[in-house]
Design an enzyme around this catalytic site. Structure first.
Site, PDB file in Angstrom:
ATOM      1  N   LYS A 265      50.450   5.965 127.110  1.00  0.00           N
ATOM      2  CA  LYS A 265      49.444   5.353 126.232  1.00  0.00           C
ATOM      3  C   LYS A 265      49.956   5.349 124.794  1.00  0.00           C
ATOM      4  O   LYS A 265      50.275   6.393 124.236  1.00  0.00           O
ATOM      5  CB  LYS A 265      48.121   6.127 126.320  1.00  0.00           C
ATOM      6  N   ASP A 270      43.451   5.292 116.780  1.00  0.00           N
ATOM      7  CA  ASP A 270      42.217   5.025 117.523  1.00  0.00           C
ATOM      8  C   ASP A 270      41.002   5.343 116.652  1.00  0.00           C
ATOM      9  O   ASP A 270      40.566   6.486 116.573  1.00  0.00           O
ATOM     10  CB  ASP A 270      42.190   5.880 118.803  1.00  0.00           C
ATOM     11  N   LYS A 277      34.317   5.836 115.711  1.00  0.00           N
ATOM     12  CA  LYS A 277      34.253   7.304 115.773  1.00  0.00           C
ATOM     13  C   LYS A 277      33.682   7.866 114.476  1.00  0.00           C
ATOM     14  O   LYS A 277      33.800   7.219 113.434  1.00  0.00           O
ATOM     15  CB  LYS A 277      35.677   7.864 115.951  1.00  0.00           C
ATOM     16  N   ASP A 288      47.099   9.465 119.087  1.00  0.00           N
ATOM     17  CA  ASP A 288      46.691   8.794 120.324  1.00  0.00           C
ATOM     18  C   ASP A 288      47.848   7.995 120.956  1.00  0.00           C
ATOM     19  O   ASP A 288      47.649   7.321 121.958  1.00  0.00           O
ATOM     20  CB  ASP A 288      45.484   7.888 120.043  1.00  0.00           C
ATOM     21  N   ASP A 347      35.495   2.527 122.479  1.00  0.00           N
ATOM     22  CA  ASP A 347      36.309   3.721 122.236  1.00  0.00           C
ATOM     23  C   ASP A 347      36.981   4.221 123.527  1.00  0.00           C
ATOM     24  O   ASP A 347      37.841   5.092 123.475  1.00  0.00           O
ATOM     25  CB  ASP A 347      35.437   4.822 121.617  1.00  0.00           C
ATOM     26  N   GLU A 349      39.309   2.959 125.147  1.00  0.00           N
ATOM     27  CA  GLU A 349      40.307   1.878 125.110  1.00  0.00           C
ATOM     28  C   GLU A 349      41.594   2.240 125.845  1.00  0.00           C
ATOM     29  O   GLU A 349      42.324   1.352 126.276  1.00  0.00           O
ATOM     30  CB  GLU A 349      40.622   1.523 123.651  1.00  0.00           C
ATOM     31  N   ARG A 351      42.197   3.527 128.779  1.00  0.00           N
ATOM     32  CA  ARG A 351      42.225   3.028 130.164  1.00  0.00           C
ATOM     33  C   ARG A 351      42.394   1.511 130.192  1.00  0.00           C
ATOM     34  O   ARG A 351      42.950   0.954 131.138  1.00  0.00           O
ATOM     35  CB  ARG A 351      40.954   3.485 130.891  1.00  0.00           C
TER      36      ARG A 351
HETATM   37  N1  BES Z   1      41.815   8.915 122.317  1.00  0.00           N
HETATM   38  C1  BES Z   1      40.506   9.232 122.711  1.00  0.00           C
HETATM   39  C2  BES Z   1      40.424  10.562 123.454  1.00  0.00           C
HETATM   40  C3  BES Z   1      40.505  11.800 122.611  1.00  0.00           C
HETATM   41  C4  BES Z   1      39.487  12.143 121.755  1.00  0.00           C
HETATM   42  C5  BES Z   1      41.580  12.632 122.738  1.00  0.00           C
HETATM   43  C6  BES Z   1      39.565  13.298 121.028  1.00  0.00           C
HETATM   44  C7  BES Z   1      41.642  13.809 122.020  1.00  0.00           C
HETATM   45  C8  BES Z   1      40.651  14.135 121.156  1.00  0.00           C
HETATM   46  C9  BES Z   1      39.966   8.164 123.670  1.00  0.00           C
HETATM   47  O1  BES Z   1      40.390   6.886 123.397  1.00  0.00           O
HETATM   48  C10 BES Z   1      38.487   8.170 123.515  1.00  0.00           C
HETATM   49  O2  BES Z   1      38.015   7.862 122.456  1.00  0.00           O
HETATM   50  N2  BES Z   1      37.799   8.521 124.579  1.00  0.00           N
HETATM   51  C11 BES Z   1      36.385   8.596 124.561  1.00  0.00           C
HETATM   52  C12 BES Z   1      35.879   8.031 125.857  1.00  0.00           C
HETATM   53  C13 BES Z   1      34.403   7.855 125.902  1.00  0.00           C
HETATM   54  C14 BES Z   1      33.961   6.775 124.957  1.00  0.00           C
HETATM   55  C15 BES Z   1      33.997   7.532 127.307  1.00  0.00           C
HETATM   56  C16 BES Z   1      35.991  10.054 124.412  1.00  0.00           C
HETATM   57  O3  BES Z   1      36.636  10.916 125.005  1.00  0.00           O
HETATM   58  O4  BES Z   1      35.055  10.337 123.668  1.00  0.00           O
HETATM   59 ZN    ZN Z   2      42.176   6.703 122.463  1.00  0.00          ZN
HETATM   60 MN    MN Z   3      39.150   5.912 121.981  1.00  0.00          MN
END
Ligand code: BES
Ligand code: ZN
Ligand code: MN
Length: 493
Positions: A265, A270, A277, A288, A347, A349, A351
């Site tokens: 990835k 992000d 966020k 990210d 968010d 994204e 996947r």
């Molecule tokens: N890159 C983030 C995941 C992440 C967040 C990794 C904080 C490490 C620390 C990912 O893209 C994301 O934002 N995931 C969301 C998914 C949710 C919206 C279903 C998350 O984990 O909040």
């Molecule tokens: Zn992300």
């Molecule tokens: Mn995200």
């Protein structure tokens, strides 16, 4: 840092400091074969004064010990002799580095790596000696102009028994290449997102390829459109940095050997997109792209080792930002596989970019496909910062990754990919939604990816909790390059 394998006795070697391990019984580790009786007795008489406990991590400096030409001896505590496991050994090596940094020394004769460590051998000891030294002395200060600490570099004479010289030299070669890969991964992660863009990652891939004779392709927006990667392009739409789709091919194995594919990835920042966020700690979303960085780091390592294997790296990379043209909650994207996705949260994204990369991987007829991603905050809640989450549709692949994780001390913990979770991704308007609710957030993210990985053996590593550290020690860890390298090496030997 320089390392060379030596087979000398400390009485004969010349350097600035001699490093020895000491157990909490105040006995020098491996003393008989390397020290004369009079030296052993002399050190024992000094330790009787009680200034060193021998507890793991403790240290003491001795000067001008009779019979030893080296002017300083640094004693490092190893704790209980019978309990010296890999973790304690690595902690002792780190303690050595912290002590050395405070001393005025350049060339170091080390003997702590010959201490017997539970369930390990000299090769493992050497590898983790180098790994810890390189890790503990890493700094990212390229962009500082003031308060820059001058980085100390040492010249290590890594001593072993003569009979182990060959094994030790091979271990040195392997771990130095690994350390270089880890270093690259850390630096790519630590670079600010205004420098480390998708274009920058593409250039890095090209540099690595040129250095090691790999085939590199960096596809641009138009070429990605031609491939119909509607899901990946949906995420990329909100950014003015052009997306890139990077393919690295290390084809040094037999023609008939199916490739191992690593998919990383590469979200270089992000912000969450329209589902933006909160501001706190948002800077950390520069990390990210650590999945992508771990693929590049692993390619640096396998390139340096010139491994006789076929390994392919695939990196979808873009930014996830809010914008007038950005993908919106409710938008439906058509992935390269043809499956449609309702974006309920922009968010989620990672996947969305990975699913198209997983479909692209099919064309290489892979042996296995492993994707690596900082995919979910939920993974950090589930496993914390010690283990990466492992998901797989193949038990053998999962076991191989688990054992590579143990050896490299870059561990994973297997999570369920049960059918039961899949319905959380149901959508009223498309084949699936891109989120599955708060419950089991790391699992439903993996379930989403599994729908694009049905045609081969596949594993997914969620490295959200392991790729970087927050707080005072903020910085990329270089994980899971150790794990991936070990997994690939285990396929050869
Ligand atoms: N890159 C983030 C995941 C992440 C967040 C990794 C904080 C490490 C620390 C990912 O893209 C994301 O934002 N995931 C969301 C998914 C949710 C919206 C279903 C998350 O984990 O909040
Ligand atoms: Zn992300
Ligand atoms: Mn995200």
């Amino acid at each position: 840092m320089k390392f060379s394998i030596k087979t000398d006795h400390p009485e004969k070697q010349r350097s600035d400091v001699l490093v020895l391990g000491v157990y909490d019984s105040l006995k020098v580790a491996y003393d008989k074969p390397i020290l004369s009786i009079s030296t052993i007795n002399y050190i024992a008489s000094i330790l009787k004064h009680g200034d060193m406990s021998g507890k793991a991590g403790s240290s003491l400096i001795l000067y001008n010990v009779p019979g030893i030409k080296i002017p300083k001896i640094l004693l490092i505590g190893l704790g209980k002799e019978k309990e010296l496991d890999g973790k304690k050994y690595c902690a002792a090596v780190r303690a050595m580095i912290y002590a050395l940094k405070k001393m005025d020394v350049k060339t170091i004769s080390s003997y702590i790596q010959i201490a017997p460590v539970i369930e390990s051998d000299i090769a493992w000891n050497i590898e983790h000696f180098i790994n810890e030294v390189m890790d503990a002395s890493y700094e990212f200060a390229e962009l500082k102009t003031i308060n820059k600490k001058t980085k100390k570099t040492f010249d290590f004479l890594v001593n072993v028994d003569k009979k182990n010289q060959k094994v030790a030299e091979a271990a040195l070669k392997k771990s130095f290449a690994l350390a270089k890969g880890i270093e690259l991964t850390k630096t790519l992660g630590n670079l600010p997102p205004n420098i480390c863009t998708p274009t920058y990652l593409g250039k890095k891939a090209q540099e690595i390829g040129k250095e090691h004779g790999m085939k590199i392709d960096v596809l641009d927006q138009k070429q990605i459109e031609k491939l119909k990667m509607g899901s990946f392009l949906g995420v990329a739409k909100g950014s003015r940095q052009p997306p890139k789709f990077i393919i690295l091919q290390h084809n040094k194995g037999k023609k008939t050997q199916k490739p191992i594919i690593l998919v990383g990835k590469g979200i270089t920042f992000d912000a969450g997109g329209i589902s933006i966020k909160p501001a706190g700690d948002m800077d950390e979303m520069k990390y990210d792209m650590c999945g992508a960085a771990s693929v590049l780091g692993t390619f640096e390592t396998i390139g340096l080792l010139n491994l006789p294997m076929n390994v392919i790296g695939i990196i979808p990379t873009c930014e996830n930002l809010p914008d007038g043209l950005a993908v919106k909650p409710g938008d439906i994207l058509t992935s390269m596989s043809g499956q449609t996705i309702e974006v309920l949260n922009t968010d989620a994204e990672g996947r969305l970019i990975l699913c198209d990369a997983l479909t692209y991987a099919e064309r290489f007829n892979p042996e296995v496909v492993i994707d690596i991603a900082t995919l979910t905050g939920a993974c950090v809640i589930a496993l914390g910062h010690h283990a990466s989450a492992l998901y797989s549709n193949d038990d053998k692949l999962a076991k191989d990754l688990e054992s590579a994780g143990q050896i490299s001390m870059d561990r994973v913990w297997r999570m369920p990919l049960w059918e039961d979770y899949q319905s959380q991704l149901d959508s009223n308007f498309a084949d699936m939604a891109n989120i599955g609710g708060r419950a089991g957030g790391s699992i439903t993210a993996a379930c989403f990816l599994s729908r694009f990985a049905k045609k081969y053996k596949w594993a997914h590593l969620d490295i959200a909790g392991t790729a970087w550290k927050s707080g005072k020690a903020k910085g990329a860890t270089g994980r899971p390059v150790g794990l991936l390298t070990q997994y690939i090496l285990n396929k050869i030997y």
